[in-house]
Write an enzyme that holds these catalytic residues in place. Structure first.
Site, PDB file in Angstrom:
ATOM      1  N   HIS A 130      -3.583  -5.003   6.643  1.00  0.00           N
ATOM      2  CA  HIS A 130      -3.801  -3.647   7.182  1.00  0.00           C
ATOM      3  C   HIS A 130      -5.217  -3.098   7.028  1.00  0.00           C
ATOM      4  O   HIS A 130      -5.473  -1.978   7.424  1.00  0.00           O
ATOM      5  CB  HIS A 130      -2.787  -2.671   6.558  1.00  0.00           C
ATOM      6  CG  HIS A 130      -2.800  -2.617   5.064  1.00  0.00           C
ATOM      7  ND1 HIS A 130      -2.013  -1.741   4.349  1.00  0.00           N
ATOM      8  CD2 HIS A 130      -3.502  -3.330   4.121  1.00  0.00           C
ATOM      9  CE1 HIS A 130      -2.226  -1.919   3.053  1.00  0.00           C
ATOM     10  NE2 HIS A 130      -3.115  -2.877   2.889  1.00  0.00           N
ATOM     11  N   HIS A 131      -6.122  -3.886   6.430  1.00  0.00           N
ATOM     12  CA  HIS A 131      -7.498  -3.378   6.264  1.00  0.00           C
ATOM     13  C   HIS A 131      -8.452  -3.869   7.361  1.00  0.00           C
ATOM     14  O   HIS A 131      -9.620  -3.490   7.348  1.00  0.00           O
ATOM     15  CB  HIS A 131      -8.062  -3.792   4.899  1.00  0.00           C
ATOM     16  CG  HIS A 131      -7.266  -3.309   3.735  1.00  0.00           C
ATOM     17  ND1 HIS A 131      -6.913  -1.993   3.580  1.00  0.00           N
ATOM     18  CD2 HIS A 131      -6.732  -3.972   2.668  1.00  0.00           C
ATOM     19  CE1 HIS A 131      -6.199  -1.859   2.455  1.00  0.00           C
ATOM     20  NE2 HIS A 131      -6.073  -3.050   1.902  1.00  0.00           N
ATOM     21  N   ALA A 132      -7.970  -4.716   8.253  1.00  0.00           N
ATOM     22  CA  ALA A 132      -8.879  -5.247   9.289  1.00  0.00           C
ATOM     23  C   ALA A 132      -9.096  -4.230  10.407  1.00  0.00           C
ATOM     24  O   ALA A 132      -8.181  -3.482  10.766  1.00  0.00           O
ATOM     25  CB  ALA A 132      -8.309  -6.542   9.861  1.00  0.00           C
TER      26      ALA A 132
END
Ligand SMILES: [Zn+2]
Length: 297
Positions: free
Chosen positions: A117-119
């Site tokens: 979820h950090h991309a």
């Protein structure tokens, strides 16, 4: 019976690293040995094509990824910029989407992978090159599945997901996370930033009304649940103090609501960096157990 998506290709050798890619086969083996996975409910991810990947990535960044090039876009990654690691995360996008399609047919599915979820569309962040949650949600929107709620219960805020869907009214982003921690926060539709040291009781007391609000006000038609194992008390990256039992109750709250409203739900794993990898495996395994039990109830 719930539907599972898995491939041994997710276990990549990333050298000495805090991210335990061995958790994927360990979870799979555990589920198989307890007969939650049989040959009837096991599915494999399909590799997304370039055309689909361009729906979530800028062309220059996709090119960097396909060439495994170290550039200002891949450099922020805390994973080695290596072809096999990137390929596994590309495949993982296909895996989360496949799991979502299975949930549309059979209510609940579980991807033994995903939660990156950090991309962002133009760069990597944390351990994430591509956001499989965003990929799956974009593909679901194309199929006219509107009103998707992303319920992110990982220790870390789902910043990449929140930013991507900032202006998309058909997707509701929710994140409950430790506030005083990586990443730099983006704005989800609903954020709960917890103080250091929060344990089971307070966590569940904050999560429960938030879920009620999401289900009543947004009325989701599909849910992607990021069931991170890292809010755990013995996790090495955070300072939340949830027990294995508390994390099970968290799963019951989220999955129980979906069952109550009969909303298809897909689980993706997210993080988990416990001192003992067996604890991380246990937490992820319990999520599948809870899901199976609720589905059969
Ligand atoms: Zn995390």
């Amino acid at each position: 019976m719930i539907q599972f998506v898995y491939t041994p290709e997710y276990r990549v050798d990333i050298g000495p690293h805090i991210f335990p890619t061995e958790k994927y086969p360990l979870i799979y083996e555990r589920l198989k040995s307890e007969s939650l996975i049989t040959e009837k409910n096991l599915h494999h991810p399909r590799m997304p094509d370039k055309k689909d990947l361009l729906k979530i990535l800028k062309p220059e960044y996709l090119d960097d990824l396909l060439q495994a090039r170290l550039t200002p876009r891949t450099y922020p990654s805390e994973m080695p910029v290596k072809k096999e690691i990137i390929q596994a995360q590309i495949l993982c996008c296909g895996g989360t989407y496949r799991a979502c399609c299975l949930a549309q047919e059979d209510l609940f599915s579980y991807h033994i992978g995903g939660g990156f979820h950090h991309a962002f569309p133009s760069h990597a962040e944390g351990f994430c090159f591509l956001n499989d949650i965003v990929f799956a949600a974009v593909k679901l929107l194309e199929q006219k599945t509107a009103r998707i709620a992303i319920i992110d219960c990982d220790l870390h805020q789902g910043n990449g997901t929140a930013k991507f869907f900032e202006k998309e009214s058909r997707v509701f982003t929710f994140s409950i996370h430790q506030e005083n921690l990586y990443p730099v926060k983006q704005r989800s539709n609903l954020d709960i930033g917890l103080e250091n040291g929060v344990g089971d009781e307070e966590y569940l007391n904050r999560l429960s009304p938030a879920l009620n609000e999401i289900f009543k006000k947004f009325s989701p038609r599909f849910i992607i649940y990021v069931a991170g194992a890292d809010p755990y008390v013995l996790d090495r990256l955070g300072n939340l103090k949830l027990t294995i039992e508390g994390l099970k109750k968290r799963d019951e709250l989220v999955i129980g609501q979906a069952k109550q409203y009969n909303i298809p739900l897909t689980v993706v794993l997210g993080g988990g960096y416990a001192v003992d990898v067996n604890d991380t495996v246990e937490i992820h395994y319990n999520t599948a157990r809870v899901m199976d039990k609720i589905k059969c109830s």
